[in-house]
Scaffold this active site. Structure first.
Site, PDB file in Angstrom:
ATOM      1  N   GLU A  60       0.810  -1.217   0.000  1.00 35.95           N
ATOM      2  CA  GLU A  60       0.000   0.000   0.000  1.00 35.95           C
ATOM      3  C   GLU A  60       0.844   1.268   0.000  1.00 35.95           C
ATOM      4  OE1 GLU A  60      -0.742  -2.679   1.649  1.00 35.95           O
ATOM      5  OE2 GLU A  60      -2.742  -3.189   0.931  1.00 35.95           O
ATOM      6  N   HIS A 130     -10.977  -4.487   9.537  1.00 33.45           N
ATOM      7  CA  HIS A 130     -11.604  -4.339   8.211  1.00 33.45           C
ATOM      8  C   HIS A 130     -12.947  -3.614   8.316  1.00 33.45           C
ATOM      9  CE1 HIS A 130      -8.747  -7.563   7.256  1.00 33.45           C
ATOM     10  NE2 HIS A 130      -8.988  -7.381   5.976  1.00 33.45           N
TER      11      HIS A 130
HETATM   12  C1  LIG Z   1      -2.170  -4.532   4.201  1.00 33.87           C
HETATM   13  C2  LIG Z   1      -3.190  -5.371   3.532  1.00 33.87           C
HETATM   14  N1  LIG Z   1      -3.368  -5.261   2.206  1.00 33.87           N
HETATM   15  C3  LIG Z   1      -4.272  -6.029   1.581  1.00 33.87           C
HETATM   16  C4  LIG Z   1      -5.037  -6.914   2.280  1.00 33.87           C
HETATM   17  C5  LIG Z   1      -6.100  -7.737   1.572  1.00 33.87           C
HETATM   18  N2  LIG Z   1      -5.592  -9.098   1.448  1.00 33.87           N
HETATM   19  C6  LIG Z   1      -5.880 -10.028   2.382  1.00 33.87           C
HETATM   20  S1  LIG Z   1      -5.066 -11.446   2.126  1.00 33.87           S
HETATM   21  C7  LIG Z   1      -4.319 -10.826   0.746  1.00 33.87           C
HETATM   22  C8  LIG Z   1      -3.361 -11.656  -0.018  1.00 33.87           C
HETATM   23  C9  LIG Z   1      -2.341 -12.204   0.886  1.00 33.87           C
HETATM   24  O1  LIG Z   1      -1.455 -12.943   0.140  1.00 33.87           O
HETATM   25  P1  LIG Z   1      -0.311 -13.752   0.850  1.00 33.87           P
HETATM   26  O2  LIG Z   1       0.393 -12.888   1.835  1.00 33.87           O
HETATM   27  O3  LIG Z   1       0.501 -14.380  -0.204  1.00 33.87           O
HETATM   28  O4  LIG Z   1      -1.075 -14.865   1.693  1.00 33.87           O
HETATM   29  P2  LIG Z   1      -2.018 -16.028   1.173  1.00 33.87           P
HETATM   30  O5  LIG Z   1      -3.409 -15.485   1.158  1.00 33.87           O
HETATM   31  O6  LIG Z   1      -1.557 -16.421  -0.186  1.00 33.87           O
HETATM   32  O7  LIG Z   1      -1.876 -17.114   2.153  1.00 33.87           O
HETATM   33  C10 LIG Z   1      -4.721  -9.518   0.503  1.00 33.87           C
HETATM   34  C11 LIG Z   1      -4.286  -8.706  -0.645  1.00 33.87           C
HETATM   35  C12 LIG Z   1      -4.849  -6.978   3.673  1.00 33.87           C
HETATM   36  N3  LIG Z   1      -5.591  -7.780   4.463  1.00 33.87           N
HETATM   37  N4  LIG Z   1      -3.916  -6.226   4.270  1.00 33.87           N
END
Ligand SMILES: Cc1ncc(C[n+]2csc(CCOP(=O)(O)OP(=O)(O)O)c2C)c(N)n1
Lengths: 326, 336
Positions: A60, A130
């Site tokens: 972000e 959230h």
């Molecule tokens: C700071 C932030 N940005 C975006 C999100 C929305 N979001 C939740 S999970 C996710 C993807 C996370 O990917 P990763 O870290 O690879 O974990 P995975 O879900 O693949 O286990 C996103 C973009 C969030 N919760 N927090």
């Protein structure tokens, strides 16, 4: 008239502005093929391609910071922050650069960009990270424009104007409004930023609100009508600029003021509205000003707790009755 | 396999039980979603369980873990009761913080779960700070921080890793690389070839390993833990894995991933792989397998029944607790 959802009105505004101006582009997390976590950008990738609609890494501060740089160099970025809560990560880019480059460059440059803070507010059992109403973190920063539409019609017209202004705009969308339908005329229209909308005219009580709480205030106004209280509901639509004139004119007429927002009462924007009225129209008030908002705790997760947390029609009615009892 | 070789049969069977229980937990939870009751949006970890189990098995009670949104197994190994977890998921008073928080984001430092976060990646500096406390307190405890490939793109990842390296802090960064951040595939959010090599840039070891091999994860974490406890600093472990389910339940149908890709990874499922190993060692037969599975099912039956029957929190719960009480049983912010 044609009806459409708030989320589709946002999407249509984006599409129209992108067709009009080749410097407008959209970036964010899962905004492209996926069409946005709250489905507000569906179809844009197909129409404009990945040069202009693209997904970014989960970053972000880079997302918003890069938007500032691109804006300073002649682009008109629209960046989507997937949940308004995550704005804290991008705060530096917003507060120290987007908001200040115009002033610090002596007007040589500005950052004309829209930062869409998606899905603010409670209501979906999403827990404390959230569900926040974060606008008051931003209202004390000179240089920012803060828009919080409550209807599909306002969302479309205000987003188009936001994209065209020379300054950074925080465009804050409530998660419970995305599926709300409203009338949106065919064809292009723009709404001025900084002009409040009287969503319901009334003579006895002024209710100032914005965002999702506009609908709650309108419902309360209908209930109050049965008690013989004729409430006027003002939707600020933007917190900055603040349409003081519409508020003051209403208060001079009604003599009673209630302010309703979803953010915590303490330190919330209602305090600013109250201060403006106290400074400029105190003599017209027949009763103390009251505010309705969330209590002084984070947004809880469990349904019973979250439901108790969010201001409801009954809370607004009760507070209105207290104002009118004086 | 210095550490793995020291595992006794009962350790191996216990790891197997934990894997089965975690899978059953996730399957039951995802199955319940949308049918009433489940309030917390499930982010299923099916396919990735070996990372949590391998990493947490063998940790000490005082060691703190910071799970990702996909480390259900960490809660289970750390001993957070499945009844408590399920009650939380149902939004009931028996859940974390009496219903104030999701299980995802819960805190239970007595059992060694320090923090979950809704702000992906923001927990990394907090993990580093917990390790700093252990160093200042001259404790032998360590911190294990789980996060995904998406989280590794946050500035907090870089700041946290560098900070941990500079002060040689006892923290292990476990990166669950499942190839996706929500709907965005790795090749669209990362132009590099691997994450493990980033550690070298900060001056400590980074290792890429098979995250679907529970013993490989166990071994790597034990090596890193010995290093951390000896005051030699952090390690980054990039565990390669895959999630079978969508990013979360209740989303639009899966359309971004090739079903062939999912099927390919299902062949590398951590549970049958570990089963095959146990069978080969003569530690597991079909009857044992059925027994372990039945026990996992029974435990989840109990947890779900408990969650269903528990009351919602009373409304008064909402307005309490934003500030910790000035209470002498909180020592340095922790209840003892
Ligand atoms: C700071 C932030 N940005 C975006 C999100 C929305 N979001 C939740 S999970 C996710 C993807 C996370 O990917 P990763 O870290 O690879 O974990 P995975 O879900 O693949 O286990 C996103 C973009 C969030 N919760 N927090």
């Amino acid at each position: 008239m044609r009806e459409m959802m708030y989320r589709d009105a946002i999407c249509e505004a984006l599409a129209e502005e992108m067709r009009r101006d080749a410097s407008v582009f959209l970036m964010g997390e899962d905004v492209a093929e996926h069409g946005g976590n709250f489905r507000a950008t569906v179809g844009l990738y197909n129409e404009f391609g990945q040069q202009r609609v693209f997904d970014t890494p989960l970053s972000e501060s880079a997302l918003v910071g890069a938007g500032v740089g691109a804006a300073m160099m002649g682009m008109r970025p629209v960046v989507e922050v997937m949940f308004a809560d995550f704005v804290t990560i991008a705060m530096d880019a917003i507060v120290n650069h987007a908001a200040k480059v115009a002033y610090m460059s002596g007007g040589e440059v500005s950052a004309p960009m829209v930062i869409r803070l998606a899905a603010y507010g409670a209501g979906r059992r999403s827990g404390a990270h959230h569900s926040q109403s974060i606008e008051s973190l931003l209202t004390n920063v000179p240089g920012l424009t803060i828009v919080m539409p409550s209807t599909a019609y306002d969302a479309k017209g205000l987003l188009k104007t936001s994209i065209r202004t020379q300054n950074p705009v925080l465009f804050i969308e409530h998660k419970m409004l995305y599926a709300k339908k409203g009338e949106v005329p065919e064809g292009e229209y723009l709404l001025p930023i900084g002009v409040a909308d009287i969503k319901r005219a009334g003579a006895d009580l002024t209710i100032v609100s914005y965002g999702r709480m506009v609908d709650v205030s309108l419902a309360a106004a209908r209930t109050l009508e049965k008690d013989g209280v004729n409430a006027e509901v003002i939707d600020l639509r933007s917190l900055q600029p603040l349409d003081e004139e519409t508020i003051l004119a209403s208060v001079r007429k009604t003599g009673h003021l209630l302010i309703v927002h979803e953010a915590p009462v303490r330190g919330g924007f209602g305090g600013e509205v109250a201060a403006v009225v106290a400074e400029k129209a105190l003599g017209y008030l027949d009763a103390p000003i009251r505010r309705v908002g969330a209590p002084w705790v984070p947004v809880p997760f469990s349904p019973t707790l979250e439901d108790a947390y969010v201001p409801k029609e009954a809370d607004v009615v009760k507070a209105a009755q207290a104002v009118m009892a004086n | 396999m210095e550490y793995t070789n020291k595992l006794e049969s009962r350790d191996l069977l216990e790891m197997y039980r934990l894997l089965m229980l975690t899978r059953e937990f996730e399957d039951r939870l995802c199955g319940l979603w949308g049918r009433g009751g489940v309030v917390e949006l499930p982010h299923g970890s099916q396919g990735q369980e070996a990372i949590a189990i391998g990493a947490c098995y063998g940790l000490r009670v005082q060691d703190q873990v910071l799970p990702s949104l996909r480390t259900r197994g960490a809660f289970i190994v750390k001993g957070v009761p499945t009844t408590l977890q399920m009650a939380g998921i149902f939004g009931k008073v028996g859940g974390p913080a009496r219903g104030k928080s999701t299980t995802h984001h819960m805190t239970d430092p007595v059992r060694g779960v320090l923090l979950g976060t809704g702000l992906i990646g923001s927990d990394i500096p907090v993990a580093v700070g917990a390790a700093l406390a252990f160093k200042l307190q001259k404790k032998e405890s360590i911190v294990v921080n789980f996060f995904g490939d998406g989280a590794a793109q946050r500035g907090d990842f870089h700041e946290g890793l560098n900070f941990a390296a500079v002060f040689k802090l006892p923290v292990i960064f476990v990166l669950e690389n499942n190839g996706y951040a929500e709907y965005t595939p790795l090749n669209k959010h990362f132009a590099g070839t691997n994450f493990a090599c980033r550690a070298e840039g900060y001056g400590f070891p980074g290792i890429r390993l098979d995250g679907n091999d529970v013993l490989a994860v166990y071994e790597a974490v034990q090596v890193a833990a010995a290093r951390a406890r000896a005051g030699e600093g952090p390690t980054l472990l990039e565990c390669m894995t895959y999630r079978y389910r969508n990013h979360c339940e209740g989303q639009t149908p899966e359309y971004m991933r090739d079903p062939a890709e999912i099927a390919e990874w299902q062949k590398k499922d951590p549970i049958p792989r570990f089963e095959a190993y146990l069978v080969e060692r003569g530690l597991l037969n079909e009857a044992d397998r059925s027994r372990v599975y039945a026990a996992a099912q029974a435990e989840m039956d109990t947890a779900i029944r408990y969650a269903e029957e528990s009351p919602f929190p009373p409304v008064e719960e909402m307005s309490t607790g934003a500030y910790a009480p000035e209470d002498p049983t909180l020592v340095g912010g922790r209840r003892i």
